[in-house]
Design a protein around this motif. Structure first.
Motif, PDB file in Angstrom:
ATOM      1  N   ILE A   5       0.977  -1.262  -0.035  1.00 15.32           N
ATOM      2  CA  ILE A   5      -0.007  -0.031   0.038  1.00 15.32           C
ATOM      3  C   ILE A   5       0.849   1.255   0.136  1.00 15.32           C
ATOM      4  O   ILE A   5       0.475   2.340  -0.635  1.00 15.32           O
ATOM      5  CB  ILE A   5      -0.945  -0.335   1.170  1.00 15.32           C
ATOM      6  CG1 ILE A   5      -1.949  -1.027   0.930  1.00 15.32           C
ATOM      7  CG2 ILE A   5      -1.590   1.202   1.180  1.00 15.32           C
ATOM      8  CD1 ILE A   5      -3.118  -1.343   2.322  1.00 15.32           C
ATOM      9  N   LEU A   6       2.127   1.320   0.774  1.00 12.05           N
ATOM     10  CA  LEU A   6       2.715   2.362   0.896  1.00 12.05           C
ATOM     11  C   LEU A   6       3.582   2.760  -0.402  1.00 12.05           C
ATOM     12  O   LEU A   6       4.030   3.713  -0.747  1.00 12.05           O
ATOM     13  CB  LEU A   6       3.765   2.170   2.070  1.00 12.05           C
ATOM     14  CG  LEU A   6       3.195   2.675   3.392  1.00 12.05           C
ATOM     15  CD1 LEU A   6       4.279   2.068   4.414  1.00 12.05           C
ATOM     16  CD2 LEU A   6       2.649   3.983   3.632  1.00 12.05           C
ATOM     17  N   VAL A   7       4.027   1.586  -1.086  1.00  5.52           N
ATOM     18  CA  VAL A   7       4.796   1.646  -2.441  1.00  5.52           C
ATOM     19  C   VAL A   7       3.621   2.325  -3.595  1.00  5.52           C
ATOM     20  O   VAL A   7       4.015   3.151  -4.096  1.00  5.52           O
ATOM     21  CB  VAL A   7       4.805   0.241  -2.964  1.00  5.52           C
ATOM     22  CG1 VAL A   7       5.382   0.312  -4.616  1.00  5.52           C
ATOM     23  CG2 VAL A   7       6.104  -0.471  -2.209  1.00  5.52           C
ATOM     24  N   VAL A   8       2.261   1.742  -3.410  1.00  2.00           N
ATOM     25  CA  VAL A   8       1.463   2.569  -4.391  1.00  2.00           C
ATOM     26  C   VAL A   8       1.367   3.995  -4.140  1.00  2.00           C
ATOM     27  O   VAL A   8       1.135   4.800  -4.830  1.00  2.00           O
ATOM     28  CB  VAL A   8       0.038   1.714  -4.181  1.00  2.00           C
ATOM     29  CG1 VAL A   8      -0.949   2.461  -4.945  1.00  2.00           C
ATOM     30  CG2 VAL A   8       0.019   0.305  -4.650  1.00  2.00           C
ATOM     31  N   THR A   9       0.975   4.238  -2.432  1.00  3.13           N
ATOM     32  CA  THR A   9       0.857   5.838  -2.370  1.00  3.13           C
ATOM     33  C   THR A   9       2.128   6.588  -2.518  1.00  3.13           C
ATOM     34  O   THR A   9       1.678   7.638  -2.588  1.00  3.13           O
ATOM     35  CB  THR A   9       0.386   5.834  -0.885  1.00  3.13           C
ATOM     36  OG1 THR A   9       1.529   5.171  -0.182  1.00  3.13           O
ATOM     37  CG2 THR A   9      -1.207   5.109  -0.629  1.00  3.13           C
ATOM     38  N   SER A  10       3.107   5.921  -2.707  1.00  2.00           N
ATOM     39  CA  SER A  10       4.385   6.687  -2.877  1.00  2.00           C
ATOM     40  C   SER A  10       4.600   7.013  -4.383  1.00  2.00           C
ATOM     41  O   SER A  10       4.917   8.277  -4.634  1.00  2.00           O
ATOM     42  CB  SER A  10       5.633   5.770  -2.309  1.00  2.00           C
ATOM     43  OG  SER A  10       5.689   5.593  -0.972  1.00  2.00           O
ATOM     44  N   VAL A  11       4.026   6.114  -5.065  1.00  2.00           N
ATOM     45  CA  VAL A  11       4.214   6.429  -6.616  1.00  2.00           C
ATOM     46  C   VAL A  11       3.184   7.546  -7.003  1.00  2.00           C
ATOM     47  O   VAL A  11       3.336   8.278  -7.666  1.00  2.00           O
ATOM     48  CB  VAL A  11       3.741   5.132  -7.355  1.00  2.00           C
ATOM     49  CG1 VAL A  11       3.619   5.401  -8.789  1.00  2.00           C
ATOM     50  CG2 VAL A  11       4.972   4.067  -7.232  1.00  2.00           C
ATOM     51  N   LEU A  12       1.877   7.206  -6.232  1.00  2.00           N
ATOM     52  CA  LEU A  12       0.742   8.282  -6.605  1.00  2.00           C
ATOM     53  C   LEU A  12       1.118   9.570  -6.178  1.00  2.00           C
ATOM     54  O   LEU A  12       0.731  10.628  -6.731  1.00  2.00           O
ATOM     55  CB  LEU A  12      -0.634   7.755  -5.958  1.00  2.00           C
ATOM     56  CG  LEU A  12      -1.219   6.473  -6.717  1.00  2.00           C
ATOM     57  CD1 LEU A  12      -2.395   6.235  -6.029  1.00  2.00           C
ATOM     58  CD2 LEU A  12      -1.393   6.884  -8.047  1.00  2.00           C
ATOM     59  N   SER A  13       1.581   9.692  -4.978  1.00  2.00           N
ATOM     60  CA  SER A  13       2.165  11.019  -4.419  1.00  2.00           C
ATOM     61  C   SER A  13       3.056  11.672  -5.065  1.00  2.00           C
ATOM     62  O   SER A  13       3.264  13.053  -5.427  1.00  2.00           O
ATOM     63  CB  SER A  13       2.522  11.030  -2.996  1.00  2.00           C
ATOM     64  OG  SER A  13       3.723  10.058  -2.661  1.00  2.00           O
ATOM     65  N   CYS A  14       4.078  11.004  -5.756  1.00  3.36           N
ATOM     66  CA  CYS A  14       4.966  11.435  -6.647  1.00  3.36           C
ATOM     67  C   CYS A  14       4.586  11.990  -8.089  1.00  3.36           C
ATOM     68  O   CYS A  14       4.852  13.110  -8.489  1.00  3.36           O
ATOM     69  CB  CYS A  14       6.070  10.308  -6.962  1.00  3.36           C
ATOM     70  SG  CYS A  14       7.370   9.831  -5.699  1.00  3.36           S
ATOM     71  N   LEU A  15       3.473  11.123  -8.577  1.00  7.28           N
ATOM     72  CA  LEU A  15       2.768  11.748  -9.701  1.00  7.28           C
ATOM     73  C   LEU A  15       2.043  12.872  -9.234  1.00  7.28           C
ATOM     74  O   LEU A  15       1.925  13.818 -10.195  1.00  7.28           O
ATOM     75  CB  LEU A  15       1.849  10.474 -10.321  1.00  7.28           C
ATOM     76  CG  LEU A  15       2.670   9.178 -10.699  1.00  7.28           C
ATOM     77  CD1 LEU A  15       1.651   8.215 -11.131  1.00  7.28           C
ATOM     78  CD2 LEU A  15       3.656   9.479 -12.038  1.00  7.28           C
ATOM     79  N   ALA A  16       1.580  12.961  -8.214  1.00  5.33           N
ATOM     80  CA  ALA A  16       0.559  14.107  -7.849  1.00  5.33           C
ATOM     81  C   ALA A  16       1.632  15.579  -7.706  1.00  5.33           C
ATOM     82  O   ALA A  16       1.192  16.528  -7.905  1.00  5.33           O
ATOM     83  CB  ALA A  16      -0.037  13.780  -6.428  1.00  5.33           C
TER      84      ALA A  16
END
Length: 460
Positions: A53-64
């Motif tokens: 979950i943290l990997v996914v949120t890390s990628v999404l926050s980088c894209l944001a």
């Protein structure tokens, strides 16, 4: 890949991304690189679903952040990657310890960089490639450099073969960026966790492990447990009565009293602030009385009932404030602050639910902190993903509330809606609009690594 190699690789990537650039897409790329390094080199430590979950949120926050490039998305990016790193490297420590450790290492890393024996490998070289690198490149390069300096003094023509050109490199900036990149990389990959963090980690557990010892413990040495219990009951009875009176007067003033007040906005904010402090103090009061023995005291049944009534009444106060904020938005329109009130009230409701569960399930005070840190993180993520400025603009225009040109020009990421509205109604945002358009132009003319991608899709 060893720790010192990851540090040097991260430092090099940071320098390549940020040299001669401002913060933009490059920070998002750097965040993705760090996330990729964690996933690749420490994949054996991914033991539960929270890592993924943290990997996914890390990628999404980088894209944001690549899209918006604002503070909310930066905070989401930083928290996501730090949570992932901490959860991967220090899985036994409670995640809330990350915050003081980040602050501590911001200063400790400056000195620890020079403790070479802690992060550099031993001097003897065992790797054949490294031996060849030193023998065939480093040593010859040193001698060639030294003799070049000597020969340059003896022949101007010889010197001109290598010096009659200039490199378009800002040495000072490159040096500073390299130092900053190394400092960040070192702090991220070689952070220090003091022994005290491991020793005190048990204090942050969700459950008590010494129930027999704490059952008869009193808070004050001059009061025994019976007097303290009775004191708590009296306090909560009086507070519940006072809170009932406050809820009645608060709701009467908010919903029934008709007063022509030119300072409606200021008064509303003042009342909301009083509710915010009330909720914080309410949670603090419950944590004070139920930090130890009263969780297991069979004689504290009345105290627990009064505490639960206190929680329910505070929930009613939050509900009243929620309704009033909604009414205020219907009359005055949306702003960032009014959305922020919603965020706090939702977090406050969640906090009261966990305080209720803490009393019911006999949990420690740390239980509340351990749970709320994740909900706060989720709030930050939500704030970074949603275009609140555009939401506010479209809502206010649709209801014709708080749609003044200067106000709309001060909002972020609402430019298409703002431009269309101004053009259709021949409006001028004044200096605020000029500043906003200049900022857009600066982002659009910047290099790719310095961009916020949102502005790339706006018409020039």
């Amino acid at each position: 890949m060893k720790k010192h190699q990851i540090i040097l690789a991260s430092s090099l990537i940071f320098a390549l991304l940020f040299y001669n650039e401002s913060v933009g897409v490059n920070l998002a790329i750097f965040g993705l690189v760090l996330t990729g390094f964690i996933c690749y080199f420490f994949q054996d430590r991914f033991t539960d679903r929270s890592h993924l979950i943290l990997v996914v949120t890390s990628v999404l926050s980088c894209l944001a952040f690549a899209w918006y490039g604002d503070f909310a998305s930066f905070l989401a990016l930083a928290m996501s990657i730090l949570f992932l790193q901490f959860k991967t490297q220090e899985s036994k420590l409670k995640i809330i310890q990350m915050f003081p450790l980040v602050f501590l290492n911001a200063f400790a890393s400056v000195g620890r960089i020079f403790m070479f024996n802690q992060w550099l490998p031993e001097k003897k070289i065992h790797n054949d490639f490294a031996k060849k690198l030193v023998a065939f490149f480093v040593i010859p390069a040193i001698f060639i450099g030294l003799f070049f300096i000597v020969y340059s003094f003896g022949s101007n023509h010889f010197s001109s073969l290598f010096t009659d050109y200039t490199l378009d490199i800002d040495i000072v900036q490159l040096l500073l960026i390299s130092i900053l990149g190394f400092y960040i990389s070192f702090s991220f990959w070689n952070y220090w966790v003091p022994d005290l963090s491991y020793e005190k980690n048990a204090m942050l557990d969700n459950d008590f492990d010494n129930i027999a010892e704490i059952k008869n413990q009193s808070t004050f040495s001059f009061l025994d447990i019976d007097f303290e219990r009775k004191s708590g009951e009296i306090t909560l009875v009086l507070l519940n009565i006072m809170l009932l009176v406050f809820i009645a007067t608060y709701n009467y003033e908010q919903f029934f009293e008709v007063v022509k007040n030119p300072n409606l906005s200021a008064d509303t904010h003042e009342r909301v602030n009083s509710v915010i402090f009330s909720i914080i103090m309410a949670v603090g009061l419950i944590l004070f009385y139920f930090k130890r023995g009263f969780n297991f005291d069979k004689k504290a049944a009345n105290l627990k009932k009064l505490a639960k009534i206190w929680i329910v009444l505070n929930g009613l106060l939050i509900a009243s404030t929620f309704i009033k904020n909604s009414e205020y938005i219907a009359v005055q329109g949306l702003t960032y602050k009014r959305l922020g009130v919603y965020a706090f009230l939702i977090l406050a409701i969640i906090g009261l639910v966990f305080v209720f569960l803490k009393i019911t399930k006999q949990k420690t005070n740390a239980y509340l902190a351990n749970q709320m840190v994740w909900y706060f993180y989720g709030t930050v993520l939500l704030c970074s993903f949603v275009n609140w400025g555009n939401l506010i603009t479209n809502y206010n225009i649709s209801v014709n509330k708080c749609a003044e040109p200067i106000f709309l020009s001060g909002l972020n990421f609402n430019d298409e809606a703002r431009r269309e509205y101004f053009s259709k109604n021949n409006l001028d945002g004044g200096n605020a609009e000029i500043v906003r358009e200049e900022m857009i132009q600066n982002y659009q003319s910047a290099g790719f690594l310095s961009k916020a991608l949102y502005y790339e899709f706006l018409k020039k």
